[in-house]
Design a protein around this motif. Structure first.
Motif, PDB file in Angstrom:
ATOM      1  N   PRO A 221      14.931  -6.510 -12.175  1.00  0.00           N
ATOM      2  CA  PRO A 221      14.448  -5.602 -11.126  1.00  0.00           C
ATOM      3  C   PRO A 221      15.446  -5.494  -9.978  1.00  0.00           C
ATOM      4  O   PRO A 221      15.989  -6.496  -9.519  1.00  0.00           O
ATOM      5  CB  PRO A 221      13.141  -6.261 -10.660  1.00  0.00           C
ATOM      6  N   SER A 222      15.687  -4.277  -9.522  1.00  0.00           N
ATOM      7  CA  SER A 222      16.573  -4.050  -8.385  1.00  0.00           C
ATOM      8  C   SER A 222      15.796  -4.186  -7.083  1.00  0.00           C
ATOM      9  O   SER A 222      14.558  -4.277  -7.072  1.00  0.00           O
ATOM     10  CB  SER A 222      17.184  -2.652  -8.469  1.00  0.00           C
ATOM     11  N   ILE A 223      16.522  -4.186  -5.981  1.00  0.00           N
ATOM     12  CA  ILE A 223      15.860  -4.216  -4.675  1.00  0.00           C
ATOM     13  C   ILE A 223      15.034  -2.957  -4.482  1.00  0.00           C
ATOM     14  O   ILE A 223      13.920  -2.996  -3.949  1.00  0.00           O
ATOM     15  CB  ILE A 223      16.903  -4.360  -3.555  1.00  0.00           C
ATOM     16  N   ALA A 224      15.577  -1.827  -4.927  1.00  0.00           N
ATOM     17  CA  ALA A 224      14.837  -0.561  -4.808  1.00  0.00           C
ATOM     18  C   ALA A 224      13.521  -0.634  -5.569  1.00  0.00           C
ATOM     19  O   ALA A 224      12.501  -0.078  -5.119  1.00  0.00           O
ATOM     20  CB  ALA A 224      15.689   0.592  -5.331  1.00  0.00           C
ATOM     21  N   GLU A 225      13.521  -1.317  -6.705  1.00  0.00           N
ATOM     22  CA  GLU A 225      12.280  -1.433  -7.479  1.00  0.00           C
ATOM     23  C   GLU A 225      11.291  -2.386  -6.811  1.00  0.00           C
ATOM     24  O   GLU A 225      10.078  -2.203  -6.914  1.00  0.00           O
ATOM     25  CB  GLU A 225      12.620  -1.865  -8.906  1.00  0.00           C
ATOM     26  N   SER A 226      11.792  -3.389  -6.102  1.00  0.00           N
ATOM     27  CA  SER A 226      10.915  -4.241  -5.301  1.00  0.00           C
ATOM     28  C   SER A 226      10.207  -3.404  -4.231  1.00  0.00           C
ATOM     29  O   SER A 226       8.999  -3.544  -4.006  1.00  0.00           O
ATOM     30  CB  SER A 226      11.713  -5.368  -4.631  1.00  0.00           C
ATOM     31  N   VAL A 227      10.986  -2.523  -3.596  1.00  0.00           N
ATOM     32  CA  VAL A 227      10.414  -1.645  -2.575  1.00  0.00           C
ATOM     33  C   VAL A 227       9.394  -0.693  -3.203  1.00  0.00           C
ATOM     34  O   VAL A 227       8.307  -0.472  -2.655  1.00  0.00           O
ATOM     35  CB  VAL A 227      11.533  -0.864  -1.858  1.00  0.00           C
ATOM     36  N   ASP A 228       9.731  -0.131  -4.365  1.00  0.00           N
ATOM     37  CA  ASP A 228       8.793   0.760  -5.055  1.00  0.00           C
ATOM     38  C   ASP A 228       7.507   0.031  -5.420  1.00  0.00           C
ATOM     39  O   ASP A 228       6.410   0.604  -5.362  1.00  0.00           O
ATOM     40  CB  ASP A 228       9.434   1.322  -6.329  1.00  0.00           C
ATOM     41  N   TRP A 229       7.634  -1.231  -5.808  1.00  0.00           N
ATOM     42  CA  TRP A 229       6.450  -2.018  -6.172  1.00  0.00           C
ATOM     43  C   TRP A 229       5.558  -2.209  -4.955  1.00  0.00           C
ATOM     44  O   TRP A 229       4.326  -2.093  -5.045  1.00  0.00           O
ATOM     45  CB  TRP A 229       6.889  -3.367  -6.737  1.00  0.00           C
ATOM     46  N   ALA A 230       6.181  -2.487  -3.803  1.00  0.00           N
ATOM     47  CA  ALA A 230       5.393  -2.636  -2.579  1.00  0.00           C
ATOM     48  C   ALA A 230       4.657  -1.338  -2.248  1.00  0.00           C
ATOM     49  O   ALA A 230       3.468  -1.351  -1.891  1.00  0.00           O
ATOM     50  CB  ALA A 230       6.308  -3.039  -1.422  1.00  0.00           C
ATOM     51  N   ARG A 231       5.346  -0.199  -2.387  1.00  0.00           N
ATOM     52  CA  ARG A 231       4.700   1.088  -2.124  1.00  0.00           C
ATOM     53  C   ARG A 231       3.550   1.332  -3.103  1.00  0.00           C
ATOM     54  O   ARG A 231       2.516   1.901  -2.739  1.00  0.00           O
ATOM     55  CB  ARG A 231       5.730   2.212  -2.228  1.00  0.00           C
ATOM     56  N   THR A 232       3.749   0.911  -4.359  1.00  0.00           N
ATOM     57  CA  THR A 232       2.709   1.071  -5.370  1.00  0.00           C
ATOM     58  C   THR A 232       1.464   0.273  -4.991  1.00  0.00           C
ATOM     59  O   THR A 232       0.327   0.786  -5.082  1.00  0.00           O
ATOM     60  CB  THR A 232       3.238   0.599  -6.744  1.00  0.00           C
ATOM     61  N   LEU A 233       1.659  -0.963  -4.594  1.00  0.00           N
ATOM     62  CA  LEU A 233       0.523  -1.818  -4.240  1.00  0.00           C
ATOM     63  C   LEU A 233      -0.221  -1.282  -3.017  1.00  0.00           C
ATOM     64  O   LEU A 233      -1.446  -1.335  -2.943  1.00  0.00           O
ATOM     65  CB  LEU A 233       1.011  -3.249  -3.984  1.00  0.00           C
ATOM     66  N   VAL A 234       0.543  -0.742  -2.060  1.00  0.00           N
ATOM     67  CA  VAL A 234      -0.100  -0.133  -0.885  1.00  0.00           C
ATOM     68  C   VAL A 234      -0.913   1.085  -1.308  1.00  0.00           C
ATOM     69  O   VAL A 234      -2.054   1.287  -0.862  1.00  0.00           O
ATOM     70  CB  VAL A 234       0.967   0.257   0.165  1.00  0.00           C
ATOM     71  N   ALA A 235      -0.347   1.915  -2.179  1.00  0.00           N
ATOM     72  CA  ALA A 235      -1.045   3.121  -2.637  1.00  0.00           C
ATOM     73  C   ALA A 235      -2.329   2.777  -3.390  1.00  0.00           C
ATOM     74  O   ALA A 235      -3.335   3.506  -3.305  1.00  0.00           O
ATOM     75  CB  ALA A 235      -0.126   3.951  -3.530  1.00  0.00           C
ATOM     76  N   LEU A 236      -2.302   1.663  -4.111  1.00  0.00           N
ATOM     77  CA  LEU A 236      -3.485   1.238  -4.876  1.00  0.00           C
ATOM     78  C   LEU A 236      -4.477   0.454  -4.029  1.00  0.00           C
ATOM     79  O   LEU A 236      -5.584   0.154  -4.487  1.00  0.00           O
ATOM     80  CB  LEU A 236      -3.061   0.384  -6.076  1.00  0.00           C
TER      81      LEU A 236
END
Length: 289
Positions: free
Chosen positions: A238-253
């Motif tokens: 996982p890249s840093i960008a994907e870590s950020v995307d994961w955080a956004r995903t969890l917030v959205a959910l």
């Protein structure tokens, strides 16, 4: 020494942070020196650690224009430097009729018919410019020779028009995923910076800066899981960008905690290969649905 880009390493760190790029001391210092010494900066490291983003952040922080040369296997001089608009030249030749060839030649090999590509575009700009040569390790050795010529004197000779010399030297950032060894000649002309995955505390800071809506505790849990994933033998960590995307995903959910169910349901955000997904499920002992 006063740099036209940053006043000091501390200033570089501060300005980069202001545009969302959290640089460590080594990154800020080397970036400052690239501007102060007017030397290209070669940034190496695994995919997804922020090499390309560093060049973009420098452009944002300084208000400079960004010119990007995306490298790939088969890239040639015409795509990197310049080429002539052959179709337009042919139309002009046909329209010239009985005009003498010398006159026609001088006409068709003029600025009107020149198609500038990233390297020539960056050299010709008189405004502050960041030239990003992205994934230089994907190019052929011949392109390295072209880069050496351009980066040595920041000038290009066009046989039909003469020598084009940089009015204002761009700040050059070359990125490499180290899929092949670059020539020593290229390395000699560059400052070198290796960027690796950040430690957990730095990555948590990055996630919080990019996704301020995420709770600090959840960001910490996410970073810990990402670190465990990077410790596995995966095709693509996982890249840093994907870590950020994961955080956004969890917030959205609306997810408040990263338990096994939440990880299993959203693992596709950070792992993009089926074999990696299966390995993560096995190693982390996740329940799949």
């Amino acid at each position: 020494m006063t740099s036209p880009w940053f006043e000091s390493p501390a200033d570089a760190e501060k300005q980069l942070a202001a545009v969302g790029y959290l640089a460590d001391t080594a990154t800020a210092t080397t970036t400052y020196l690239a501007g102060a010494l007017e030397k290209p900066l070669l940034v190496e490291g695994p995919a997804g650690v922020g090499k390309t983003e560093l060049a973009k952040a420098v452009a944002r922080a300084t208000g400079a224009g960004l010119v990007r040369l995306q490298c790939y296997e088969g890239l040639d001089e015409a795509r990197a430097l310049y080429e002539w608009n052959y179709k337009k030249q042919l139309l002009r030749i046909q329209a010239a009729g009985d005009q003498a060839w010398d006159e026609t030649h001088d006409d068709i090999f003029s600025e009107e018919f020149l198609l500038t590509r990233p390297l020539l575009t960056a050299i010709r700009r008189d405004e502050p410019t960041v030239l990003l040569v992205d994934e230089v390790d994907k190019t052929d050795v011949e392109v390295e020779g072209l880069l050496l010529e351009v980066l040595s004197d920041f000038q290009v000779t066009i046989p039909e028009l003469g020598t084009v010399e940089a009015v204002r030297r761009p700040l050059v950032v070359l990125t490499s995923n180290a899929t092949r060894e670059l020539s020593e000649a290229i390395k000699r002309r560059c400052l070198f910076l290796h960027i690796d995955y950040p430690d957990s505390e730095r990555e948590r800071e990055i996630v919080l800066s990019q996704v301020p809506e995420v709770e600090e505790r959840l960001a910490g849990e996410l970073v810990e899981v990402v670190a465990r994933l990077r410790g596995l033998d995966l095709r693509k960590s996982p890249s840093i960008a994907e870590s950020v995307d994961w955080a956004r995903t969890l917030v959205a959910l609306g997810t408040g905690t990263l338990d096994e169910d939440a990880i299993a349901a959203t693992l596709g955000v950070v792992l993009k290969h089926h074999s990696d997904h299966e390995r993560a499920v096995e190693e982390l002992r996740l329940r799949t649905r």
